[in-house]
Design an enzyme around this catalytic site. Structure first.
Site, mmCIF file in Angstrom:
data_model
loop_
_atom_site.group_PDB
_atom_site.id
_atom_site.type_symbol
_atom_site.label_atom_id
_atom_site.label_comp_id
_atom_site.label_asym_id
_atom_site.label_seq_id
_atom_site.Cartn_x
_atom_site.Cartn_y
_atom_site.Cartn_z
ATOM 1 N N HIS A 104 -11.437 67.747 171.141
ATOM 2 C CA HIS A 104 -11.078 66.339 171.336
ATOM 3 C C HIS A 104 -11.171 65.642 169.978
ATOM 4 O O HIS A 104 -12.135 65.855 169.241
ATOM 5 C CB HIS A 104 -12.031 65.703 172.349
ATOM 6 C CG HIS A 104 -11.669 64.285 172.646
ATOM 7 N ND1 HIS A 104 -10.621 63.950 173.488
ATOM 8 C CD2 HIS A 104 -12.186 63.126 172.183
ATOM 9 C CE1 HIS A 104 -10.520 62.628 173.535
ATOM 10 N NE2 HIS A 104 -11.447 62.104 172.762
ATOM 11 N N ASN A 160 -12.654 73.038 174.902
ATOM 12 C CA ASN A 160 -11.662 71.999 174.609
ATOM 13 C C ASN A 160 -11.981 71.380 173.252
ATOM 14 O O ASN A 160 -13.142 71.311 172.855
ATOM 15 C CB ASN A 160 -11.721 70.901 175.681
ATOM 16 C CG ASN A 160 -10.709 69.792 175.425
ATOM 17 O OD1 ASN A 160 -9.548 70.063 175.139
ATOM 18 N ND2 ASN A 160 -11.136 68.541 175.512
ATOM 19 N N LEU A 214 -2.980 68.466 178.213
ATOM 20 C CA LEU A 214 -3.149 67.101 178.703
ATOM 21 C C LEU A 214 -3.023 66.953 180.215
ATOM 22 O O LEU A 214 -2.751 65.866 180.707
ATOM 23 C CB LEU A 214 -2.133 66.165 178.005
ATOM 24 C CG LEU A 214 -2.310 66.052 176.487
ATOM 25 C CD1 LEU A 214 -1.269 65.116 175.885
ATOM 26 C CD2 LEU A 214 -3.716 65.595 176.125
HETATM 27 C C1 GAR Z 1 -5.247 67.797 168.671
HETATM 28 O O1 GAR Z 1 -5.407 66.797 167.717
HETATM 29 C C2 GAR Z 1 -6.322 67.723 169.718
HETATM 30 O O2 GAR Z 1 -7.545 67.288 169.216
HETATM 31 C C3 GAR Z 1 -5.753 66.704 170.673
HETATM 32 O O3 GAR Z 1 -4.383 67.021 170.740
HETATM 33 C C4 GAR Z 1 -3.976 67.564 169.489
HETATM 34 C C5 GAR Z 1 -3.236 68.835 169.763
HETATM 35 O O4 GAR Z 1 -2.509 69.210 168.641
HETATM 36 N N1 GAR Z 1 -6.380 66.780 171.959
HETATM 37 C C6 GAR Z 1 -6.610 65.723 172.716
HETATM 38 O O5 GAR Z 1 -6.302 64.598 172.418
HETATM 39 C C7 GAR Z 1 -7.309 66.065 174.034
HETATM 40 N N2 GAR Z 1 -7.848 64.892 174.637
HETATM 41 P P1 GAR Z 1 -1.625 70.521 168.607
HETATM 42 O O6 GAR Z 1 -0.790 70.568 169.898
HETATM 43 O O7 GAR Z 1 -0.739 70.372 167.397
HETATM 44 O O8 GAR Z 1 -2.546 71.713 168.522
#
Ligand code: GAR
Length: 205
Positions: free
Chosen positions: A115, A113, A98
């Site tokens: 999303h 990435n 992030l």
């Molecule tokens: C996931 O759901 C991913 O899609 C999201 O963060 C989460 C990470 O989960 N990403 C975003 O929102 C990027 N803009 P994790 O840390 O348990 O793998």
């Protein structure tokens, strides 16, 4: 099909900021030989996040550069890519990372990435994690999903590799929708990494 040898595994870094479920899942697939990658490094934007426990479990080296966020985005990017090149990393997998990471031209199409929406809807600054799902529900969407894309220097903007959709139910809150989307994410990321590997192999011919 024979399992890939150490030589045929793509050296990758996984960059995280949170719970690390993708890191864990990709490490499982790498360990079982289902995905021919070697996770050489986990870079976290923050200390003390859950992802670092998964990194420890899988014996993946961890770096947490500039945890106090003193560096400009440019200086941070330069430091990260110098670190990656020093360690022989060839592809970067952002998994819930992030912090804004400027991508040098030489890394174009080598940073992926995921999303949690069907981009270009519900992408860009401020759209991450639960915020995405809350916005999808508020707008009245009946479909949502996830997108894996190459990263460029605009948030959630680069060329798309894989999208997977799921229904939004009238009874959903952001937690129930997040779980349904995450099921699709677990399928989408390995699929996109396989596509990326195939593209790399093609470009080397
Ligand atoms: C996931 O759901 C991913 O899609 C999201 O963060 C989460 C990470 O989960 N990403 C975003 O929102 C990027 N803009 P994790 O840390 O348990 O793998």
């Amino acid at each position: 099909m024979p399992k890939p040898t150490q030589q045929t595994r793509l050296p990758v870094a996984v960059m995280v900021s949170g719970t690390g479920r993708h890191l864990n899942h990709l490490a499982q697939l790498a360990s079982s030989g289902e995905l021919p990658i070697e996770i050489c490094l986990c870079i976290s934007s923050r200390a003390g996040v859950g992802a670092l426990q998964f990194a420890g479990h899988w014996n993946i080296p961890v770096e947490v550069p500039d945890p106090a966020r003193d560096l400009s985005p440019e200086a941070y990017g330069e430091m990260i890519f110098a670190m990656l090149e020093e360690r022989g990393v060839q592809t970067v997998i952002l998994a819930g990372f992030l912090r804004f990471l400027p991508i040098p031209a030489r890394w174009e199409n080598r940073v992926l990435n995921i999303h949690p929406s069907l981009l270009p809807a519900f992408g860009g600054a401020g759209y991450y994690g639960r915020h995405v799902h809350a916005a999808v529900i508020k707008r009245g969407c009946t479909l949502s999903g996830c997108t894996v894309h190459y990263v460029d220097n605009v948030f959630d903007n680069g060329p798309i590799l894989v999208q997977r959709s799921c229904k939004v139910h009238a009874s959903d809150d952001s937690d129930t929708l997040a779980s349904r989307v995450f099921e699709q994410e677990l399928i989408a990321y390995p699929e996109a990494i396989r596509m990326h590997l195939a593209r790399m192999a093609e470009s080397e011919r």
